[in-house]
Design an enzyme around this catalytic site. Structure first.
Site, PDB file in Angstrom:
ATOM      1  N   ILE A 137      19.959  31.638  35.774  1.00  0.00           N
ATOM      2  CA  ILE A 137      20.824  31.108  36.083  1.00  0.00           C
ATOM      3  C   ILE A 137      20.218  31.091  37.286  1.00  0.00           C
ATOM      4  CG2 ILE A 137      23.447  30.650  36.950  1.00  0.00           C
ATOM      5  CD1 ILE A 137      24.253  32.377  34.515  1.00  0.00           C
ATOM      6  N   LYS A 172      24.310  39.922  35.119  1.00  0.00           N
ATOM      7  CA  LYS A 172      24.386  40.303  36.460  1.00  0.00           C
ATOM      8  C   LYS A 172      23.237  40.808  36.088  1.00  0.00           C
ATOM      9  CE  LYS A 172      26.293  40.829  40.970  1.00  0.00           C
ATOM     10  NZ  LYS A 172      27.914  40.808  42.042  1.00  0.00           N
ATOM     11  N   ASP A 181      34.803  38.494  50.918  1.00  0.00           N
ATOM     12  CA  ASP A 181      34.148  37.829  50.972  1.00  0.00           C
ATOM     13  C   ASP A 181      34.032  36.435  50.194  1.00  0.00           C
ATOM     14  OD1 ASP A 181      31.594  36.580  51.817  1.00  0.00           O
ATOM     15  OD2 ASP A 181      30.212  37.602  50.226  1.00  0.00           O
TER      16      ASP A 181
END
Length: 365
Positions: free
Chosen positions: A46, A70, A171
């Site tokens: 990805i 991830k 963030d």
């Protein structure tokens, strides 16, 4: 002295029977169709980031359910940061529904071949990737004020939920907001690697530069959840215009841009900030050094502009909402739950307005 209250979570370590987990290289080799940890079959790569790679996989133990893996890069600091992310995702998931509160749902986590893996639901592109694809492909406008209003509402609901748990994301930026449903404009807040409890002693460096709040730039002693609403205000402007609102090469230039667009940083903040002497003279003038290690400085004189011009919008409610999120003084800036009450978020309008579901479908192709 009161004993510290402790908690824990189990991390599963997966390995081939009769072998150690030793790897000849630090990078994980995961070609298409390979199976990770005997369970997750790789469909495609990805994306890659500084700290991790993301893989689209199917979970063979759950009826080929699509998931995102991830893969945290083999680095001690990144490993530690990702353990914190797992902790917070577990904490949030145990206290609220990820669909209702618009945050990433984590399914699994484990350690395999010297890498930490976080398994989550599979979402669409992040807002930065999506906007770039729209630009490059000459596709119909997607981020209309009506759609952006929906995105802001969902992000604020996610942040409000976090704030109720005494958490900050730290963030918020287009890369950390992912599409859930293109036609309906549904999104989710992702990447909690920088998130923390409000009681944590946060690092001096937090938030990506273009979305960094003034109190963080100046190094004020305490930060609060208002850092996230500031960032969301910058995201709002970027979605509406396609341009970064506070584009800058240095922190001093960033403060100049903030002053020009949102107004001057209050003097008491400048006095209290431990980083202020790097950007302000003793008389309170904004400056920038002309080169590393040099004593030569250049005074910065921000030219005042207005959000109406920067956002290219005339809706007074929208402009008031943006100005509210982008107040330089964190004491005057709302937390997410307060911002959710703003009338712009509750104005009438169809979810697919200014383009409709047909344009959303075209953009998804």
């Amino acid at each position: 002295m009161t004993a510290e209250q402790l908690d824990s979570f189990a991390l599963r370590v997966v390995f081939a029977r009769g072998r150690t987990g030793f790897q000849a290289t630090r990078k994980l080799h995961a070609p298409v169709n390979s199976v990770i940890a005997g369970r997750y079959q790789v469909c495609r790569h990805i994306d890659s980031a500084v700290s991790s790679d993301a893989l689209h996989c199917v979970d063979l133990h759950e009826g080929d359910r699509p998931v995102c893996l991830k893969v945290v890069k083999n680095d001690k600091d990144l490993f530690d940061q990702s353990l914190d992310e797992i902790q917070l995702l577990r904490y949030m998931g145990a206290r609220g529904d990820a669909e209702r509160h618009h945050f990433l749902a984590m399914h699994d986590c484990f350690y395999y071949r010297e890498h930490l893996f976080i398994v989550s639901e599979l979402l669409g592109e992040n807002l930065y990737q999506f906007s770039q694809r729209l630009k490059e492909g000459g596709l119909p406008p997607y981020f209309t004020p009506v759609r952006v209003r929906g995105i802001m509402h969902q992000c604020l609901e996610a942040l409000s939920f976090m704030n109720r748990l005494s958490l900050m994301h730290c963030d918020v930026k287009p890369e950390n907001i992912a599409m859930r449903d293109y036609a309906q404009g549904r999104v989710k807040l992702i990447d909690f690697g920088s998130a923390c409890f409000t009681s944590d002693r946060v690092a001096a460096y937090m938030q990506s530069r273009f979305y960094r709040a003034p109190e963080v730039l100046l190094g004020l002693p305490h930060f609060g959840p208002g850092v996230d609403t500031w960032s969301l205000g910058a995201v709002l402007a970027e979605l509406l215009t396609g341009n970064v609102l506070f584009q800058s090469d240095t922190c001093a230039a960033l403060l100049a841009r903030i002053t020009a667009v949102a107004g001057a940083v209050p003097p008491d903040m400048v006095v209290a900030g431990r980083e202020s002497p790097r950007y302000y003279t003793s008389a309170g003038a904004l400056y920038e050094r002309e080169g590393a290690g040099t004593s030569h400085v250049q005074l910065l004189r921000p030219k005042r502009t207005h959000l109406r011009a920067r956002l290219r919008q005339d809706d007074p409610l929208l402009l008031d909402f943006a100005a509210l999120l982008l107040r330089p003084d964190p004491c005057e800036r709302p937390f997410a739950c307060e911002a959710l009450a703003h009338p712009w978020l509750h104005a009438s309008g169809a979810a697919d307005g200014d383009g409709g579901a047909a344009d959303a479908a075209a953009a998804q192709q």
